[in-house]
Design a protein around this motif. Structure first.
Motif, PDB file in Angstrom:
ATOM      1  N   LEU A 116     -16.764   5.969 -45.254  1.00 33.94           N
ATOM      2  CA  LEU A 116     -15.529   5.323 -44.989  1.00 33.94           C
ATOM      3  C   LEU A 116     -14.366   5.547 -46.059  1.00 33.94           C
ATOM      4  N   GLY A 117     -13.231   5.963 -45.736  1.00 33.04           N
ATOM      5  CA  GLY A 117     -12.156   5.985 -46.512  1.00 33.04           C
ATOM      6  C   GLY A 117     -11.386   4.761 -46.415  1.00 33.04           C
ATOM      7  N   PHE A 118      -9.990   4.680 -47.138  1.00 34.61           N
ATOM      8  CA  PHE A 118      -9.445   3.564 -47.273  1.00 34.61           C
ATOM      9  C   PHE A 118      -7.884   3.752 -46.747  1.00 34.61           C
ATOM     10  N   GLY A 119      -7.586   2.999 -45.534  1.00 32.96           N
ATOM     11  CA  GLY A 119      -6.316   2.995 -44.932  1.00 32.96           C
ATOM     12  C   GLY A 119      -5.092   2.478 -45.769  1.00 32.96           C
ATOM     13  N   SER A 120      -4.186   3.321 -45.769  1.00 36.18           N
ATOM     14  CA  SER A 120      -2.872   2.879 -46.708  1.00 36.18           C
ATOM     15  C   SER A 120      -1.632   3.262 -45.883  1.00 36.18           C
ATOM     16  N   GLU A 151      15.314   5.199 -33.569  1.00 33.70           N
ATOM     17  CA  GLU A 151      16.573   5.876 -34.261  1.00 33.70           C
ATOM     18  C   GLU A 151      16.546   5.952 -35.626  1.00 33.70           C
ATOM     19  N   THR A 152      15.724   5.237 -36.330  1.00 31.70           N
ATOM     20  CA  THR A 152      15.592   5.115 -37.962  1.00 31.70           C
ATOM     21  C   THR A 152      14.457   5.532 -38.352  1.00 31.70           C
ATOM     22  N   ALA A 153      13.361   5.409 -37.798  1.00 30.50           N
ATOM     23  CA  ALA A 153      12.080   5.672 -38.276  1.00 30.50           C
ATOM     24  C   ALA A 153      11.777   7.151 -38.555  1.00 30.50           C
ATOM     25  N   GLY A 154      10.830   7.427 -39.751  1.00 27.71           N
ATOM     26  CA  GLY A 154      10.515   8.582 -39.701  1.00 27.71           C
ATOM     27  C   GLY A 154       9.506   9.096 -38.938  1.00 27.71           C
ATOM     28  N   ALA A 155       9.070  10.445 -38.679  1.00 26.87           N
ATOM     29  CA  ALA A 155       7.898  10.877 -37.828  1.00 26.87           C
ATOM     30  C   ALA A 155       6.703  10.245 -38.320  1.00 26.87           C
ATOM     31  N   GLY A 156       6.035   9.411 -37.398  1.00 27.82           N
ATOM     32  CA  GLY A 156       4.586   9.394 -37.699  1.00 27.82           C
ATOM     33  C   GLY A 156       4.684   7.813 -37.919  1.00 27.82           C
ATOM     34  N   ALA A 157       5.619   7.085 -37.691  1.00 27.45           N
ATOM     35  CA  ALA A 157       5.556   5.531 -38.064  1.00 27.45           C
ATOM     36  C   ALA A 157       4.768   4.872 -37.108  1.00 27.45           C
ATOM     37  N   THR A 164       3.403  -6.439 -50.804  1.00 21.15           N
ATOM     38  CA  THR A 164       4.556  -7.134 -51.035  1.00 21.15           C
ATOM     39  C   THR A 164       5.533  -6.900 -50.135  1.00 21.15           C
ATOM     40  N   ASP A 165       5.402  -6.069 -49.160  1.00 19.15           N
ATOM     41  CA  ASP A 165       6.359  -5.747 -48.192  1.00 19.15           C
ATOM     42  C   ASP A 165       6.288  -6.146 -46.898  1.00 19.15           C
ATOM     43  N   LEU A 166       5.181  -6.940 -46.487  1.00 21.16           N
ATOM     44  CA  LEU A 166       4.935  -7.304 -45.053  1.00 21.16           C
ATOM     45  C   LEU A 166       6.380  -8.119 -44.589  1.00 21.16           C
ATOM     46  N   PRO A 167       6.894  -7.431 -43.718  1.00 17.53           N
ATOM     47  CA  PRO A 167       7.989  -8.276 -43.003  1.00 17.53           C
ATOM     48  C   PRO A 167       7.915  -9.505 -42.415  1.00 17.53           C
ATOM     49  N   ASP A 168       8.914 -10.310 -42.782  1.00 16.86           N
ATOM     50  CA  ASP A 168       8.860 -11.820 -41.954  1.00 16.86           C
ATOM     51  C   ASP A 168       9.383 -11.575 -40.754  1.00 16.86           C
ATOM     52  N   ALA A 169       8.957 -10.587 -39.874  1.00 16.48           N
ATOM     53  CA  ALA A 169       9.308 -10.395 -38.376  1.00 16.48           C
ATOM     54  C   ALA A 169       8.080 -10.308 -37.433  1.00 16.48           C
ATOM     55  N   PRO A 170       8.275 -10.626 -36.305  1.00 16.03           N
ATOM     56  CA  PRO A 170       7.306 -10.349 -35.449  1.00 16.03           C
ATOM     57  C   PRO A 170       6.739  -8.793 -35.260  1.00 16.03           C
ATOM     58  N   LEU A 171       7.872  -8.008 -35.228  1.00 16.03           N
ATOM     59  CA  LEU A 171       7.334  -6.611 -35.170  1.00 16.03           C
ATOM     60  C   LEU A 171       8.031  -5.570 -36.256  1.00 16.03           C
ATOM     61  N   TYR A 172       7.359  -4.821 -36.860  1.00 17.78           N
ATOM     62  CA  TYR A 172       7.906  -3.852 -37.862  1.00 17.78           C
ATOM     63  C   TYR A 172       7.037  -2.565 -37.868  1.00 17.78           C
ATOM     64  N   LEU A 173       7.670  -1.854 -38.601  1.00 15.40           N
ATOM     65  CA  LEU A 173       6.877  -0.449 -38.553  1.00 15.40           C
ATOM     66  C   LEU A 173       6.080  -0.157 -39.883  1.00 15.40           C
ATOM     67  N   VAL A 174       5.084   0.851 -39.702  1.00 14.15           N
ATOM     68  CA  VAL A 174       4.156   1.039 -40.995  1.00 14.15           C
ATOM     69  C   VAL A 174       4.383   2.592 -41.049  1.00 14.15           C
ATOM     70  N   GLU A 175       4.743   2.931 -42.348  1.00 16.74           N
ATOM     71  CA  GLU A 175       5.130   4.276 -42.625  1.00 16.74           C
ATOM     72  C   GLU A 175       3.954   5.067 -42.967  1.00 16.74           C
ATOM     73  N   SER A 176       3.786   6.155 -42.508  1.00 20.89           N
ATOM     74  CA  SER A 176       2.966   7.256 -42.813  1.00 20.89           C
ATOM     75  C   SER A 176       1.246   6.705 -43.259  1.00 20.89           C
ATOM     76  N   PRO A 177       0.949   6.008 -42.018  1.00 23.33           N
ATOM     77  CA  PRO A 177      -0.412   5.654 -42.639  1.00 23.33           C
ATOM     78  C   PRO A 177      -1.486   6.900 -42.632  1.00 23.33           C
ATOM     79  N   ASP A 178      -2.242   6.436 -43.553  1.00 26.12           N
ATOM     80  CA  ASP A 178      -3.342   7.442 -43.973  1.00 26.12           C
ATOM     81  C   ASP A 178      -4.835   7.046 -43.808  1.00 26.12           C
ATOM     82  N   ARG A 179      -5.578   7.775 -43.715  1.00 24.34           N
ATOM     83  CA  ARG A 179      -7.325   7.180 -43.500  1.00 24.34           C
ATOM     84  C   ARG A 179      -7.797   7.504 -44.724  1.00 24.34           C
ATOM     85  N   GLY A 180      -7.207   7.905 -45.882  1.00 26.00           N
ATOM     86  CA  GLY A 180      -7.899   8.080 -47.290  1.00 26.00           C
ATOM     87  C   GLY A 180      -9.201   8.596 -47.176  1.00 26.00           C
TER      88      GLY A 180
END
Length: 222
Positions: A213-217, A50-56, A100-116
């Motif tokens: 090898l690119g750099f995932g971000s 309901e809150t995540a952007g496309a591609g999370a 610096t933004d790793l949630p202190d929770a068992p589950l979380y979302l990673v926004e717009s992953p990119d292979r670099g």
């Protein structure tokens, strides 16, 4: 290829929805690895949708689902993923200060992953500062594995990626020179010919460059 020359970027389709990703994790038994109830994982995914952007990307915290447990769940061409034999300490690789933004929770979302892909032939040391300047942070190793679990096309021959958000810190506080990466085994050396084409969790030196090898971000974590 000259130093820092850009590689051709291969467009990837959007990740499936969080609810679809949750079903994939349940199918693979990741919830059991993480000590989570399947219903709780599905509930989180429904709320996130309901809150995540496309591609999370839906991910489990590395403290709950370590790389050593996730890597064998990867598959390509009928071959299971694996961790290289000289990386028995893979689960000790922890988030770097730039994460610096790793949630202190068992589950979380990673926004717009990119292979670099455009950073292919950069060294990890060079890439980290560039990602920071772009307002992005490097993927953790477990996040990279989750990405390939949900989207196998993210790992393509000659278009693989490092996950330099995870590093091993020595007792004196300095960083081990190894940087983790996910690529495709050629079945040579200690990998064994039976692993040719399999997804491989390995490492590269922080100062070295590799044209494939690119750099995932990520743009951020929620």
């Amino acid at each position: 290829m000259s130093d820092n020359a850009p590689a051709t970027t291969t467009a990837l389709p959007l990740l499936p929805s969080p609810t679809v990703q949750a079903e994939r994790l349940v199918e693979l038994g990741v919830h059991e690895i993480a000590g989570l109830d399947a219903a709780a994982l599905r509930d989180f995914a429904r709320t996130a949708e309901e809150t995540a952007g496309a591609g999370a990307l839906l991910a489990v915290h590395p403290d709950r689902a370590p790389a050593s447990a996730l890597a064998p769940l990867l598959h390509r061409d009928g071959r299971a993923g694996f961790v290289v034999v000289d990386m028995t300490d893979v689960d000790l690789f922890a988030p770097v200060d730039a994460v610096t933004d790793l949630p202190d929770a068992p589950l979380y979302l990673v926004e717009s992953p990119d292979r670099g892909d455009e950073m292919a032939n950069w060294s990890p040391d060079e890439a980290l500062s560039a990602l920071t300047e772009r307002g992005r942070t490097p993927l953790l190793l477990t996040e990279g594995i989750h990405w390939v679990l949900h989207q196998p096309a993210a790992l393509d021959r000659n278009h693989c990626f490092m996950t330099i958000g995870s590093r091993l810190r020595r007792a004196n506080g300095s960083l081990d020179a190894r940087t983790p990466a996910i690529w495709i085994s050629n079945g040579t050396g200690r990998d064994g010919s039976e692993r040719r084409g399999a997804p491989k969790v390995g490492w590269c030196w922080a100062g070295n460059r590799h044209t494939w090898l690119g750099f995932g971000s990520t743009a951020g974590r929620l």
